[in-house]
Structures are given as C-alpha cells and as structure tokens.
Design a protein around this motif. Structure first.
Motif, mmCIF file in Angstrom:
data_model
loop_
_atom_site.group_PDB
_atom_site.id
_atom_site.type_symbol
_atom_site.label_atom_id
_atom_site.label_comp_id
_atom_site.label_asym_id
_atom_site.label_seq_id
_atom_site.Cartn_x
_atom_site.Cartn_y
_atom_site.Cartn_z
ATOM 1 N N GLU A 140 0.842 -1.183 0.000
ATOM 2 C CA GLU A 140 0.000 0.000 0.000
ATOM 3 C C GLU A 140 0.884 1.242 0.000
ATOM 4 O O GLU A 140 1.961 1.247 0.597
ATOM 5 N N PHE A 141 0.382 2.285 -0.656
ATOM 6 C CA PHE A 141 1.031 3.590 -0.652
ATOM 7 C C PHE A 141 0.142 4.497 0.188
ATOM 8 O O PHE A 141 -1.001 4.768 -0.176
ATOM 9 N N ILE A 142 0.674 4.937 1.318
ATOM 10 C CA ILE A 142 -0.131 5.628 2.324
ATOM 11 C C ILE A 142 0.270 7.099 2.427
ATOM 12 O O ILE A 142 1.445 7.420 2.647
ATOM 13 N N ALA A 143 -0.715 7.986 2.256
ATOM 14 C CA ALA A 143 -0.492 9.403 2.519
ATOM 15 C C ALA A 143 -0.583 9.628 4.019
ATOM 16 O O ALA A 143 -1.562 9.230 4.653
ATOM 17 N N LEU A 144 0.431 10.238 4.595
ATOM 18 C CA LEU A 144 0.457 10.455 6.037
ATOM 19 C C LEU A 144 -0.432 11.642 6.385
ATOM 20 O O LEU A 144 -0.149 12.782 6.017
ATOM 21 N N THR A 145 -1.530 11.366 7.072
ATOM 22 C CA THR A 145 -2.474 12.397 7.487
ATOM 23 C C THR A 145 -3.316 11.877 8.634
ATOM 24 O O THR A 145 -3.722 10.701 8.630
ATOM 25 N N THR A 149 -4.001 2.703 10.144
ATOM 26 C CA THR A 149 -2.925 2.802 11.126
ATOM 27 C C THR A 149 -1.723 2.043 10.585
ATOM 28 O O THR A 149 -1.841 0.874 10.201
ATOM 29 N N ILE A 150 -0.595 2.711 10.546
ATOM 30 C CA ILE A 150 0.638 2.145 10.019
ATOM 31 C C ILE A 150 1.626 1.963 11.157
ATOM 32 O O ILE A 150 1.764 2.847 12.019
ATOM 33 N N LEU A 151 2.308 0.835 11.183
ATOM 34 C CA LEU A 151 3.386 0.606 12.144
ATOM 35 C C LEU A 151 4.702 0.702 11.387
ATOM 36 O O LEU A 151 4.916 -0.033 10.410
ATOM 37 N N HIS A 152 5.557 1.631 11.841
ATOM 38 C CA HIS A 152 6.788 1.924 11.107
ATOM 39 C C HIS A 152 7.984 1.880 12.048
ATOM 40 O O HIS A 152 7.952 2.461 13.136
ATOM 41 N N CYS A 153 9.031 1.182 11.611
ATOM 42 C CA CYS A 153 10.267 1.114 12.390
ATOM 43 C C CYS A 153 11.260 2.108 11.810
ATOM 44 O O CYS A 153 11.665 1.984 10.646
ATOM 45 N N THR A 154 11.643 3.096 12.599
ATOM 46 C CA THR A 154 12.595 4.092 12.122
ATOM 47 C C THR A 154 14.014 3.532 12.060
ATOM 48 O O THR A 154 14.888 4.117 11.427
ATOM 49 N N GLY A 155 14.215 2.374 12.691
ATOM 50 C CA GLY A 155 15.541 1.771 12.676
ATOM 51 C C GLY A 155 15.880 1.134 11.351
ATOM 52 O O GLY A 155 16.906 1.440 10.730
ATOM 53 N N CYS A 156 15.005 0.235 10.870
ATOM 54 C CA CYS A 156 15.299 -0.494 9.639
ATOM 55 C C CYS A 156 14.368 -0.134 8.485
ATOM 56 O O CYS A 156 14.567 -0.585 7.356
ATOM 57 N N GLY A 157 13.321 0.671 8.762
ATOM 58 C CA GLY A 157 12.415 1.085 7.702
ATOM 59 C C GLY A 157 11.233 0.169 7.486
ATOM 60 O O GLY A 157 10.370 0.457 6.652
ATOM 61 N N GLY A 177 -2.763 7.388 8.421
ATOM 62 C CA GLY A 177 -2.648 7.679 7.000
ATOM 63 C C GLY A 177 -3.847 7.209 6.218
ATOM 64 O O GLY A 177 -4.784 6.611 6.758
ATOM 65 N N CYS A 178 -3.814 7.514 4.934
ATOM 66 C CA CYS A 178 -4.905 7.149 4.025
ATOM 67 C C CYS A 178 -4.313 6.473 2.799
ATOM 68 O O CYS A 178 -3.327 6.949 2.222
ATOM 69 N N GLU A 179 -4.912 5.367 2.405
ATOM 70 C CA GLU A 179 -4.426 4.614 1.256
ATOM 71 C C GLU A 179 -4.608 5.398 -0.040
ATOM 72 O O GLU A 179 -5.703 5.817 -0.385
ATOM 73 N N LEU A 180 -3.499 5.609 -0.755
ATOM 74 C CA LEU A 180 -3.526 6.252 -2.062
ATOM 75 C C LEU A 180 -3.616 5.226 -3.176
ATOM 76 O O LEU A 180 -4.304 5.426 -4.179
ATOM 77 N N GLY A 181 -2.871 4.155 -3.017
ATOM 78 C CA GLY A 181 -2.818 3.115 -4.038
ATOM 79 C C GLY A 181 -2.457 1.787 -3.415
ATOM 80 O O GLY A 181 -1.936 1.731 -2.291
ATOM 81 N N ILE A 199 -5.112 2.940 -8.153
ATOM 82 C CA ILE A 199 -4.981 4.253 -7.510
ATOM 83 C C ILE A 199 -6.362 4.891 -7.478
ATOM 84 O O ILE A 199 -7.014 5.028 -8.525
ATOM 85 N N GLY A 200 -6.815 5.283 -6.305
ATOM 86 C CA GLY A 200 -8.069 6.013 -6.181
ATOM 87 C C GLY A 200 -7.826 7.491 -6.449
ATOM 88 O O GLY A 200 -7.254 8.199 -5.614
ATOM 89 N N ILE A 201 -8.240 7.975 -7.621
ATOM 90 C CA ILE A 201 -7.908 9.344 -8.026
ATOM 91 C C ILE A 201 -8.718 10.366 -7.229
ATOM 92 O O ILE A 201 -8.207 11.421 -6.853
ATOM 93 N N SER A 202 -9.988 10.068 -6.962
ATOM 94 C CA SER A 202 -10.788 10.971 -6.131
ATOM 95 C C SER A 202 -10.167 11.105 -4.743
ATOM 96 O O SER A 202 -10.094 12.195 -4.176
ATOM 97 N N ARG A 203 -9.712 9.996 -4.204
ATOM 98 C CA ARG A 203 -9.068 10.012 -2.885
ATOM 99 C C ARG A 203 -7.735 10.735 -2.949
ATOM 100 O O ARG A 203 -7.333 11.413 -1.998
ATOM 101 N N LEU A 204 -7.024 10.597 -4.066
ATOM 102 C CA LEU A 204 -5.756 11.293 -4.258
ATOM 103 C C LEU A 204 -5.956 12.802 -4.140
ATOM 104 O O LEU A 204 -5.188 13.502 -3.462
ATOM 105 N N LEU A 205 -7.020 13.314 -4.756
ATOM 106 C CA LEU A 205 -7.342 14.733 -4.648
ATOM 107 C C LEU A 205 -7.571 15.125 -3.188
ATOM 108 O O LEU A 205 -7.050 16.133 -2.702
ATOM 109 N N ALA A 206 -8.359 14.319 -2.482
ATOM 110 C CA ALA A 206 -8.678 14.623 -1.082
ATOM 111 C C ALA A 206 -7.420 14.607 -0.211
ATOM 112 O O ALA A 206 -7.264 15.457 0.681
#
Length: 579
Positions: A215-220, A226-234, A414-418, A452-459
């Motif tokens: 998934e490609f997530i816009a951070l907002t 909900t995304i779980l992200h490790c800043t150590g290894c990515g 975040g919100c799913e872009l694609g 890719i949700g284009i309407s969501r991309l705009l939002a």
C-alpha cells in the motif's frame, strides 16, 4: 478563465455537518458539491484538478508500457459468482453488500464494477495465446462503485469514485516480480509529482486476493489506516498486516487449576485490577461466527485481536469468513459459553479455537470459567485446553518490537492512495486463462493488479496541503497556476493594465484565473487564499503606484513588485522554478 464566468463560487462559512478538512475546503472553494452520501459532482475547478491527476497517472503508466482501455462498468453477476475449485467464497460473497447489484428488464442479475480483475482476465484469455504475447500491461481510468457501509471523510471514502486500475500478465514469477517493481517505482513517481508525503507499506490483500501486496499511504491524521513503522530499519506495514515481537513471559512451575470469585470483572482491565496482576497474565477470549461456524479467538490479555488477521486464518482453514461477526448471546448460550467469562476450557468439539502465539510464552494464566462472576487461575496449555490453530492474530501497537531489527514500531495515521497486488494464478485458474510456453505446454497466466483512487488522491492532497486560510495546491495539480486579482477594475488605468496582463498570460499558455468580479479587495484576497493557486498577481492602484504588478506565492509571506512590461516573463520564470 474569468472568475465572473466560472460555474460555482466560494462560501464564507463552514457547513455544520462537514466532518473533514478536504470536504470543507473543496466545498467552500467551489471545487465539489455533494449530491448524496458518498456521491459528489465535480465543479470546473475540481474537474481541472482531476484532469491534472489523471494525466500524471496516464503519463507514468504509458511510460512503463501500459496500454489504455475502457472496460464495462455494468457486468453480469454470474462472473462474480464463479467459485474456485477449492470451494472457497466467490468474489460476490467476498464483497458482500459492498457490491452494487441490480436487475435488467429481463430479470438478469448485474453488478456495478468495484474493480475489473474478472473482466480483464477474460480479455487476456481472448488475446494472449503464446509466451510471445507476454508481458502485457493494460490499464483504464474509470468510475467504480462500492456501496460503502459508511461513506466518510469527504472524498476519502466514496460510493462512486474515479480510479486507475492496471493489470499485468506474465509468463513466470520473474516477469511478475519485474513488473511489480516497475509499478512500485511508477507509483512513487506519481505521488511525488503530486506533492504528497507518503510511505510504502506491506498490506493485507483483502477481497482482491493474492500472495503479496503493498500500500502507498499518505500520512495524514484524517486517514483511517494505522501504520506501524520502524525508524531503525524502515520496516512498515498496515496494522492489518504488521508483525511484531511479543514480549516474552517467564514460565514458572505449573500450578493447580483454581476457580476464583471475580464479581463484575467482565473486562481484562477490571479482572487484572481485582486480582492485582498484570493484564499480560490473563487470557482474552472473543467469540465470533463465520460461515456458520462458532470461532473462539484467544490472545494474551495485554494484546488486542486483529480481525483481519483472524479472517485470513479462518479462510485458510477452508471456511467462508466474509461474514465474520461477533457471536450473539443466543449463539453463545447454545454453545454453553457465558458472555464476559468465556473460556477455551471445555469439551465443545464443534468450537474452532484459534490462539495467538503470545500464549506460547509464559503459563499459569487467568481465564474465564464459563461461569458468571468466576475465573480460573493457573490455566495452562496443553494441560487444560486445546488449540485447533496457532497463528498471528494480534494487532501490533505503538512501541512494540520490530520483527526485522528489534527496534521500536511507531504508529502513524494515514490514508491509502494506491494498492498493488501480486495475484499469481488466482483469476487464471478461475477462468481457465492459459497460454502456450516455449515448449508448447499449457500454462496459466500470471497476473497482478495495481490501483490508484484518483478521487481520494485529490482529497489527500488537500488534507496535506492547506493552512488556516485555505488550500495550497502544488503547481503540478493546481486548477490554474496564477490567480490574477484586479482591484477597482472600473478605473480605466487599473482595468486596462489587468486586461493586458490577462491577455499576455493567456497568449503565452499560462493557466490563469482572472478575478474580474466587482467585489472588495478583502473578499478577493480571501477567495484567492481559499482557492490556493500557487501564484497571485495583483493589479491595483497601490501596485501601479509602486511600479507595476504585485507577485506573491501562496505559501510565502513576502511579495515583490515587477513592472507590468516584465510581469509575464517574471511569472513564467517563477512558475518554471516551482515546477
């Protein structure tokens, strides 16, 4: 475009029932109007942004070899009712009530397509006969329909929306992986060109299916993911998919099973407080119904059950989990289970017990006694209860240990872009879509799906790119590049200068919105900020007295005065630098 001729207009006040920033700004700015829940009209300004987005996407899809087609929205229901040979759920069952259904005048059942895997595999079946015809990438930009139970977040979750979907067909896994990587890179270029702050994460494939997806997530903060992200290894994954290291518990000598009186202790927190123990020393039990089967999910008390992970485990056991829901009081009573005090202990063989790996660490847990206001102490596996399936059914959480490097996971909204999926042969097997390989042997087409949700991309752009005054469009997707504001245009010198600059900009191909209305300076400046065009050019008595035209970027506090004769050249240079 002259503002006086524009269909639409700005609104001064935020509507009381608007729940999201993107809908508030897009509505007040005159970009969209709502028809009904989850259904919107695009006004000229909004349509211009959508056109910019689709062209960016189209360019990147064609750049990697995609061929554009248009497939039917109206589809025979029978295609969606096809079941795999394994007997698992059909796609119609997988989508459930989200699938828009209707009948024609001859009572034939039809659906409005939420996606087009089935239709595209039928096209591939007709035109791809040999390995020489592979690979193929086919895409479309088209409206989709999903009867969402609760359309929300303005344009973030709609029932009718514009989407780009591409389908790739390959002869082998090597080709699939190569196209998957090409698409990942193309998506990153698309979202970067749109000015978005995003992250790529591992994800659950959901109703689309397949063995791997990203998934490609816009951070907002407006997003529902909900995304779980490790800043150590990515490492990054959607909470529906995220793996984590469960804290180890030290095992002690097994103690004798003991029933204890626990009045009003139906929650784990109440139980732990009453007994003076940690929540990790308890067992959390939740009962579900799926495919007509009663399922008991069991995790350690300090964790939460992840219903998406649970659904996938149930599906792998051959059950239809599309209708997963909490068991009713009547179902629990028939199974001899006491709500609030449920326990995996007992002799009910019809009950499917799925336990999280967290219960493999530690012992002498406290669990329900299947008796109101009583629990059992010193519950141990396998002495006291059985488990039909051990699996990861717990949700990762803020601060959990990363499975890759042991670092800490951090939760992001975040919100799913694609979403891109490696489908493999799921749909090829379903519709017997094959090709002949170099040795003349029949092989199933290997497929992937990319949306890719284009309407969501705009939002999402609006959610990320705004301030207290309005939208701040990135130049690449702005409806117009320049907001030309004329103040007191009825005065000959000002009107002549503004008209001259407008004509010069139009002749040079610069996209400009000329505010030629008979409104006050305050209203015009407020509307320009609300619309959020990248560059504002003001022609007024003050600017002419100072030497010409006042130029100001939407996101800057500073402005500059340039001579009217040099304004066109200066505007073009500013726009070129920003682009």
């Amino acid at each position: 475009m002259r503002y006086s001729q524009l269909l639409g207009g700005t609104l001064r006040e935020r509507a009381h029932d608007v729940e999201s920033t993107n809908l508030d700004l897009l509505t007040r700015g005159g970009f969209v109007r709502q028809l009904t829940s989850g259904v919107y009209s695009m006004l000229p300004l909004g349509e211009r942004v959508m056109r910019k987005l689709t062209e960016i996407i189209r360019t990147e899809m064609e750049r990697i070899g995609g061929q554009e087609v248009s497939m039917p929205v109206l589809q025979p229901r029978e295609i969606w009712d096809v079941r795999p040979q394994s007997g698992k759920a059909s796609r119609a069952e997988g989508y459930g009530p989200v699938l828009f259904s209707l009948r024609d005048r001859r009572e034939r059942e039809l659906v409005l397509g939420p996606t087009h895997e089935e239709i595209c595999i039928l096209l591939a079946q007709e035109f791809i006969r040999s390995y020489r015809d592979l690979p193929r990438l086919v895409f479309q930009i088209q409206r989709k329909f999903r009867d969402e139970p609760r359309a929300r977040g303005g344009l973030l979750r709609l029932r009718e929306f514009l989407m780009k979907d591409l389908y790739s067909f390959d002869a082998d896994e090597e080709g699939l992986n190569a196209n998957f990587e090409l698409m990942r890179e193309a998506y990153c270029r698309i979202f970067a060109r749109c000015g978005l702050d995003f992250i790529v994460v591992e994800a659950d494939s959901g109703a689309i299916g397949g063995k791997e997806s990203l998934e490609f997530i816009a951070l907002t903060e407006a997003g529902e993911d909900t995304i779980l992200h490790c800043t150590g290894c990515g490492y990054a994954a959607n909470v529906e998919k995220a793996e984590f290291v469960r804290p180890e518990r030290i095992s002690a000598e097994e103690q004798v099973l003991e029933e204890v009186y626990t009045p009003d202790c139906k929650s784990i927190s109440d139980l732990a407080a009453f007994l003076g123990i940690s929540e990790g020393e308890t067992m959390k039990v939740v009962c579900y119904s799926a495919g007509g089967q009663l399922v008991m999910a069991v995790v350690r008390g300090d964790l939460e059950i992840n219903e998406i992970k649970l659904t996938n485990v149930i599906t792998k056991r051959g059950l239809n989990a599309t209708d997963l829901r909490l068991a009713t009081a009547e179902e629990l009573e028939c199974a001899g289970i006491v709500a609030g005090y449920a326990s995996p202990l007992g002799e009910n063989k019809a009950l499917l017990i799925i336990a999280d790996h967290s219960l493999r660490s530690g012992n002498n847990f406290v669990a329900g006694a299947n008796r109101a206001e009583y629990h059992l102490k010193n519950v141990n596996y396998p002495r006291d209860f059985r488990v039909d399936t051990w699996a990861d059914i717990a949700s990762a959480y803020e601060g959990a240990a990363c499975v890759r490097c042991g670092g800490s996971l951090h939760a992001l909204r975040g919100c799913e872009l694609g979403h891109i999926f490696k489908l493999g042969t799921i749909y090829s097997d379903l519709f017997n879509a094959t090709f002949l390989d170099a040795e003349g042997r029949t092989q199933p087409l290997i497929m992937a799906s990319y949306g890719i949700g284009i309407s969501r991309l705009l939002a999402c752009i609006v959610e990320q790119q705004h301030d207290a005054r309005g939208i701040t469009w990135p130049l690449a997707v702005a409806p117009y590049a320049v907001s030309l504001v004329g103040i007191d245009l009825e005065k000959e010198e000002i009107g002549r200068a503004a008209e001259r600059l407008y004509a010069d900009l139009c002749a040079a191909g610069v996209e400009v919105l000329f505010d030629d209305r008979r409104e006050s300076a305050g209203i015009k400046f407020n509307d320009a900020d609300l619309l959020g065009l990248p560059l504002r050019a003001v022609v007024s008595k003050r600017s002419l007295k100072q030497g010409g035209v006042e130029l100001k970027a939407r996101t800057s506090q500073a402005s500059q005065i340039v001579p009217l004769s040099e304004a066109l050249n200066e505007i073009q240079q500013v726009l070129m630098k920003r682009l």
